[in-house]
Design an enzyme around this catalytic site. Structure first.
Site, PDB file in Angstrom:
ATOM      1  N   CYS A 129       1.296  -0.133 -11.328  1.00 41.47           N
ATOM      2  CA  CYS A 129       1.244   0.827 -12.549  1.00 41.47           C
ATOM      3  C   CYS A 129       1.632   2.317 -11.963  1.00 41.47           C
ATOM      4  O   CYS A 129       1.502   2.752 -10.972  1.00 41.47           O
ATOM      5  CB  CYS A 129      -0.097   1.006 -12.814  1.00 41.47           C
ATOM      6  SG  CYS A 129      -0.826  -0.780 -13.320  1.00 41.47           S
ATOM      7  N   ARG A 168       8.654   1.070  -8.924  1.00 35.82           N
ATOM      8  CA  ARG A 168       7.430   0.552  -8.714  1.00 35.82           C
ATOM      9  C   ARG A 168       7.310  -0.816  -9.230  1.00 35.82           C
ATOM     10  O   ARG A 168       6.264  -1.723  -8.782  1.00 35.82           O
ATOM     11  CB  ARG A 168       6.245   1.388  -8.742  1.00 35.82           C
ATOM     12  CG  ARG A 168       6.141   2.786  -8.109  1.00 35.82           C
ATOM     13  CD  ARG A 168       5.412   3.696  -8.456  1.00 35.82           C
ATOM     14  NE  ARG A 168       3.903   3.360  -8.770  1.00 35.82           N
ATOM     15  CZ  ARG A 168       3.041   3.685  -7.670  1.00 35.82           C
ATOM     16  NH1 ARG A 168       3.642   4.303  -6.544  1.00 35.82           N
ATOM     17  NH2 ARG A 168       1.947   3.360  -7.604  1.00 35.82           N
ATOM     18  N   TRP A 222       1.797  -2.792 -15.047  1.00 40.24           N
ATOM     19  CA  TRP A 222       2.073  -3.885 -14.318  1.00 40.24           C
ATOM     20  C   TRP A 222       0.818  -4.831 -14.470  1.00 40.24           C
ATOM     21  O   TRP A 222      -0.168  -4.633 -13.927  1.00 40.24           O
ATOM     22  CB  TRP A 222       2.340  -3.791 -12.965  1.00 40.24           C
ATOM     23  CG  TRP A 222       2.968  -4.750 -12.262  1.00 40.24           C
ATOM     24  CD1 TRP A 222       4.015  -5.336 -12.352  1.00 40.24           C
ATOM     25  CD2 TRP A 222       2.318  -5.663 -11.188  1.00 40.24           C
ATOM     26  NE1 TRP A 222       4.420  -6.438 -11.354  1.00 40.24           N
ATOM     27  CE2 TRP A 222       3.292  -6.856 -10.599  1.00 40.24           C
ATOM     28  CE3 TRP A 222       1.102  -5.721 -10.408  1.00 40.24           C
ATOM     29  CZ2 TRP A 222       3.065  -7.600  -9.483  1.00 40.24           C
ATOM     30  CZ3 TRP A 222       0.808  -6.462  -9.620  1.00 40.24           C
ATOM     31  CH2 TRP A 222       2.056  -7.586  -9.131  1.00 40.24           C
ATOM     32  N   ASN A 243      -4.652   3.305 -13.124  1.00 41.77           N
ATOM     33  CA  ASN A 243      -4.191   2.189 -12.050  1.00 41.77           C
ATOM     34  C   ASN A 243      -5.214   1.919 -11.309  1.00 41.77           C
ATOM     35  O   ASN A 243      -6.319   2.768 -11.141  1.00 41.77           O
ATOM     36  CB  ASN A 243      -3.251   3.200 -11.339  1.00 41.77           C
ATOM     37  CG  ASN A 243      -1.958   3.624 -12.051  1.00 41.77           C
ATOM     38  OD1 ASN A 243      -1.556   3.411 -13.092  1.00 41.77           O
ATOM     39  ND2 ASN A 243      -1.043   4.372 -11.003  1.00 41.77           N
ATOM     40  N   GLY A 244      -5.253   0.599 -11.054  1.00 42.70           N
ATOM     41  CA  GLY A 244      -6.415  -0.096 -10.308  1.00 42.70           C
ATOM     42  C   GLY A 244      -6.837  -1.149 -10.840  1.00 42.70           C
ATOM     43  O   GLY A 244      -6.457  -1.578 -12.083  1.00 42.70           O
ATOM     44  N   GLU A 287      13.310 -12.063   7.240  1.00 45.97           N
ATOM     45  CA  GLU A 287      13.424 -10.870   6.497  1.00 45.97           C
ATOM     46  C   GLU A 287      14.743 -11.235   5.628  1.00 45.97           C
ATOM     47  O   GLU A 287      14.862 -10.871   4.581  1.00 45.97           O
ATOM     48  CB  GLU A 287      13.742  -9.861   7.455  1.00 45.97           C
ATOM     49  CG  GLU A 287      13.878  -8.328   6.752  1.00 45.97           C
ATOM     50  CD  GLU A 287      12.949  -8.111   5.566  1.00 45.97           C
ATOM     51  OE1 GLU A 287      11.818  -8.615   5.245  1.00 45.97           O
ATOM     52  OE2 GLU A 287      13.337  -7.192   4.771  1.00 45.97           O
ATOM     53  N   LYS A 292      14.556 -11.148   1.646  1.00 47.47           N
ATOM     54  CA  LYS A 292      15.818 -10.401   0.848  1.00 47.47           C
ATOM     55  C   LYS A 292      16.496 -11.131  -0.193  1.00 47.47           C
ATOM     56  O   LYS A 292      16.461 -10.790  -1.489  1.00 47.47           O
ATOM     57  CB  LYS A 292      16.658  -9.517   1.654  1.00 47.47           C
ATOM     58  CG  LYS A 292      16.441  -8.291   2.609  1.00 47.47           C
ATOM     59  CD  LYS A 292      15.748  -7.139   1.652  1.00 47.47           C
ATOM     60  CE  LYS A 292      14.595  -7.162   1.109  1.00 47.47           C
ATOM     61  NZ  LYS A 292      13.246  -6.741   2.192  1.00 47.47           N
ATOM     62  N   GLU A 315      14.046 -12.325  -2.981  1.00 45.54           N
ATOM     63  CA  GLU A 315      13.461 -11.100  -4.005  1.00 45.54           C
ATOM     64  C   GLU A 315      14.737 -10.962  -4.734  1.00 45.54           C
ATOM     65  O   GLU A 315      14.122 -10.707  -6.060  1.00 45.54           O
ATOM     66  CB  GLU A 315      13.122 -10.104  -3.174  1.00 45.54           C
ATOM     67  CG  GLU A 315      11.801 -10.157  -2.234  1.00 45.54           C
ATOM     68  CD  GLU A 315      11.809  -8.689  -1.408  1.00 45.54           C
ATOM     69  OE1 GLU A 315      10.696  -8.217  -1.503  1.00 45.54           O
ATOM     70  OE2 GLU A 315      12.569  -8.401  -0.499  1.00 45.54           O
ATOM     71  N   HIS A 354      12.685 -30.841  13.220  1.00 45.95           N
ATOM     72  CA  HIS A 354      11.421 -31.216  12.761  1.00 45.95           C
ATOM     73  C   HIS A 354      11.199 -31.286  11.198  1.00 45.95           C
ATOM     74  O   HIS A 354       9.738 -31.110  10.717  1.00 45.95           O
ATOM     75  CB  HIS A 354      10.434 -30.384  13.710  1.00 45.95           C
ATOM     76  CG  HIS A 354      10.399 -30.582  15.236  1.00 45.95           C
ATOM     77  ND1 HIS A 354      10.086 -31.797  15.705  1.00 45.95           N
ATOM     78  CD2 HIS A 354      10.744 -29.761  16.131  1.00 45.95           C
ATOM     79  CE1 HIS A 354      10.258 -31.693  16.964  1.00 45.95           C
ATOM     80  NE2 HIS A 354      10.901 -30.420  17.227  1.00 45.95           N
ATOM     81  N   LYS A 391       6.964  -2.746  -5.994  1.00 50.57           N
ATOM     82  CA  LYS A 391       7.141  -1.710  -4.986  1.00 50.57           C
ATOM     83  C   LYS A 391       5.932  -1.539  -4.098  1.00 50.57           C
ATOM     84  O   LYS A 391       6.025  -1.691  -2.948  1.00 50.57           O
ATOM     85  CB  LYS A 391       8.072  -0.347  -5.407  1.00 50.57           C
ATOM     86  CG  LYS A 391       8.179   0.356  -4.191  1.00 50.57           C
ATOM     87  CD  LYS A 391       9.594  -0.080  -3.371  1.00 50.57           C
ATOM     88  CE  LYS A 391       9.736   0.532  -2.168  1.00 50.57           C
ATOM     89  NZ  LYS A 391      10.399  -0.414  -1.197  1.00 50.57           N
TER      90      LYS A 391
HETATM   91  C1  G6P Z   1       5.473  -5.216  -1.735  1.00 50.59           C
HETATM   92  C2  G6P Z   1       7.154  -4.869  -1.742  1.00 50.59           C
HETATM   93  C3  G6P Z   1       7.772  -5.079  -0.388  1.00 50.59           C
HETATM   94  C4  G6P Z   1       6.835  -4.623   0.841  1.00 50.59           C
HETATM   95  C5  G6P Z   1       5.421  -4.927   0.716  1.00 50.59           C
HETATM   96  C6  G6P Z   1       4.553  -4.189   1.650  1.00 50.59           C
HETATM   97  O1  G6P Z   1       5.594  -6.809  -1.837  1.00 50.59           O
HETATM   98  O2  G6P Z   1       7.909  -5.308  -2.711  1.00 50.59           O
HETATM   99  O3  G6P Z   1       9.022  -4.540  -0.279  1.00 50.59           O
HETATM  100  O4  G6P Z   1       7.288  -4.905   1.874  1.00 50.59           O
HETATM  101  O5  G6P Z   1       4.733  -4.691  -0.542  1.00 50.59           O
HETATM  102  O6  G6P Z   1       4.631  -2.761   1.233  1.00 50.59           O
HETATM  103  P1  G6P Z   1       4.253  -1.416   2.156  1.00 50.59           P
HETATM  104  O7  G6P Z   1       4.255  -0.400   1.380  1.00 50.59           O
HETATM  105  O8  G6P Z   1       2.690  -1.652   2.749  1.00 50.59           O
HETATM  106  O9  G6P Z   1       5.182  -1.738   3.331  1.00 50.59           O
END
Ligand code: G6P
Length: 611
Positions: free
Chosen positions: A2, A27, A75, A100-101, A484, A488, A491, A507, A606
């Protein structure tokens, strides 16, 4: 997650609020809304499911104009994405709140408020705040007094903003667990959950601290701390260009951020390297004394930041001999942890506001760790403020939800940590350190070389466009790089992607390999190369198509079903940073081919500031 924007001015604030919401779009959110007070019409609102553009369109058709307003991108947590659940929420027609929260005791509050005759029109926890405040206003007519009384009854996390038609010369704000910042203008003031939302109107900001309540008027600002004392908070002037929030020549923020990596890696190294060693003081004045006592390292993080921690484990154990454990924050925070003596607790986070990482840090404080260190991209974040030591990565604002430049700068920060610990503990040979420092100086140039392979990677991305599953393989410190890479791809392209240490292939996952499952591998020229080559034979024997990012000195050849992309040679310890680049580019191009929303992938946020 949010976002909040608020404004009080002499001019119509509608466009400012919408622009602020657009700047927070990165975000992740599923609905948006705005409430504006005008002298003739009182408080009015407009809310829409979907993008801010839909809200903007609604306002074009039915304008709301006034000099006081609050706006929000939601959100969904409590209640589906719908217009009724979108913020701002009203109590009667005179009081509006954005939040927010999460309010944890919202069910209990809802029952109490219903018994008092309040009628709820949404499923949200937020609506309990606005009715509770309305109720408090009956006995405490000043908005600030009523808000102070109301927040005492809220359990959970909030950053919230309130406006009232009865007191239309002010915005009230409260922060506990969700960040809020006040933007100072000339004869006008603003509020947001992230200063990025306000960069078009001001460069002067006041951050609210935990427990603060603020009364923002056109020409004044008053803040009370958690104890109700009137306090002054420092004004921070932003210098970096407002253009950070613009895409420039790039089609997406993600692509722009991938290409920024040489520059931001350079910035992250600046001032932190001596002629042949890393500067321990970069971690703060007490770092040298604390590092000398470290006998164990516990790393905690989420998402991409967790993968950076996984790479660091290889570095720390190899170069310093210090045992290192790495765990995702959502697991760590709920576990009874056996803390090794003299353990350094390290958190890694782009935002510094990730709820699980913050909670883990707060738990760690009473668990007996030697000290806490945050490797973080946001200097004003909660994580940084609550940690003993900090190393700020210098990635600049990262807008694309999929993290790219934050990751590589975190890796640089973690390598600096490794060198510093090794130096202070006397476990790192000076010639090894000097060679690594030299290699680090060349890293931005190596990253440029990797970025120059963009067109080659784009051609390869075609192999993935019609696939539903992929496998990423790596060995040693390249295994987290493979993780990673897989993260990516899933995502932003929504293709199922799994990462495996190459040695585990036989395995289980080998059973899945056929011509419909491309296998991506990162293969620097190190002592594991020969072993990796035999793993790749296992894939070829099952008809699997291989995409190999390999050191050009490794003599790996193209052949039927084998696509080799040659990478520039690099110091083996820096290979995880370099090999991340083509994997980022690969996901990007596959996502573009698939036509997904690259910068704001579905269902993701985000910054995950709630559990
Ligand atoms: C969310 C974002 C990721 C990020 C993760 C941790 O899932 O989409 O891109 O890696 O949070 O966020 P931070 O701000 O703690 O690195």
């Amino acid at each position: 997650m949010c976002g909040i924007v608020g404004a009080i001015a002499e001019r119509n604030v509608s466009a400012i609020l919408i622009e602020g919401l657009k700047r927070l779009e990165y975000r992740g959110y599923d609905s948006a809304g705005v409430a504006i007070y005008s002298q003739d019409g009182g408080l009015r609102r407009s809310r829409r499911i979907g993008k801010v553009a839909a809200l903007e369109q609604a306002l074009a058709e039915e304008p709301l104009a006034g000099r006081l307003g609050i706006a929000h991108t939601r959100w969904a947590t409590h209640g589906v994405p719908s217009e009724a659940n979108a913020h701002p929420h009203f109590s009667g027609s005179d009081l509006a709140v954005v939040h927010n929260g999460i309010i944890e005791n919202h069910e209990q509050l809802r029952e109490q408020l219903k018994a008092l005759g309040y009628v709820f029109s949404s499923e949200t926890d937020t609506e309990t705040i606005v009715h509770l405040l309305h109720h408090k206003l009956q006995g405490l007519p000043e908005l600030a007094d009523a808000l102070k009384a109301a927040v005492k009854e809220l359990h959970g996390a909030y950053g919230l903003a309130v406006i009232s038609a009865a007191q239309p010369d002010r915005i009230l704000a409260a922060r506990s667990g969700s960040p809020l910042v006040i933007g100072l203008g000339l004869g006008e003031n603003f509020l947001a959950s992230d200063p990025l939302a306000l960069r078009q109107v001001t460069d002067r900001f006041v951050y609210l601290e935990e427990g603060d309540i603020a009364e923002i008027r056109q020409a004044s600002l008053q803040i009370w701390d958690a104890e109700g004392r009137s306090v002054q908070r420092e004004t921070v002037q932003f210098h970096e260009g407002a253009e950070a929030a613009e895409k420039g020549e790039y089609r997406h923020f993600m692509l722009k951020e991938i290409h920024e990596q040489p520059k931001v890696v350079q910035r992250t190294l600046e001032g932190r390297l001596g002629s042949d060693h890393a500067l321990v003081q970069a971690f703060g004045p007490q770092a040298a004394e604390l590092f000398a006592r470290v006998r164990n390292v516990q790393i905690v993080a989420c998402g991409t930041s967790y993968h950076a921690g996984m790479v660091a484990r290889y570095w720390l154990e190899e170069l310093t001999g210090i045992p290192c454990q790495v765990e995702v924050a959502s697991e760590f925070r709920y576990r009874k942890v056996a803390v090794q003596p003299d353990s350094l607790f390290v958190t890694i986070s782009q935002s510094g506001e990730t709820a699980d990482t913050l909670a883990a840090l707060r738990n760690a404080k009473s668990a007996g760790y030697l000290a806490s260190l945050a490797i973080c991209n946001v200097g004003t974040s909660s994580l940084v403020r609550e940690s003993d030591l900090t190393l700020l990565t210098q990635a600049g604002p990262e807008i694309g939800v999929a993290s790219t430049k934050a990751f590589t700068t975190q890796l640089v920060g973690l390598l600096l940590l490794t060198l510093s610990l090794g130096r202070v503990r006397g476990t790192l040979a000076t010639d090894v350190e000097a060679k690594l420092v030299e290699a680090l100086r060349h890293l931005p140039g190596n990253l440029e070389e990797a970025l120059a392979m963009d067109k080659t990677v784009e051609r390869i991305s075609v192999l993935f466009a019609d696939k539903h599953h992929t496998l990423f393989l790596g060995r040693g410190a390249q295994y987290p790089v493979a993780m990673e890479g897989a993260l990516k791809l899933k995502e932003i392209s929504y293709i199922h992607a799994e990462a495996y240490p190459a040695g585990e292939l036989k395995h289980g996952p080998l059973a899945l390999v056929d011509s419909n499952m491309p296998v991506v591998t990162v293969a620097p020229n190190n002592e594991l190369l020969e072993k990796l080559k035999s793993n790749l034979q296992e894939v070829r024997a099952r008809g699997g198509e291989l995409i190999v990012f390999a050191d050009r000195t490794a003599a790996m050849d193209n052949g039927p079903g084998v696509h080799v992309v040659n990478m520039p040679p690099i110091h083996d310890l820096l290979a995880p940073i370099l090999y991340t680049i083509p994997l980022q580019l690969l996901s990007y191009h596959v996502a573009v081919l698939k036509g997904t929303d690259v910068d704001q992938p579905r269902n993701l946020a985000k910054s995950v500031t709630v559990e």
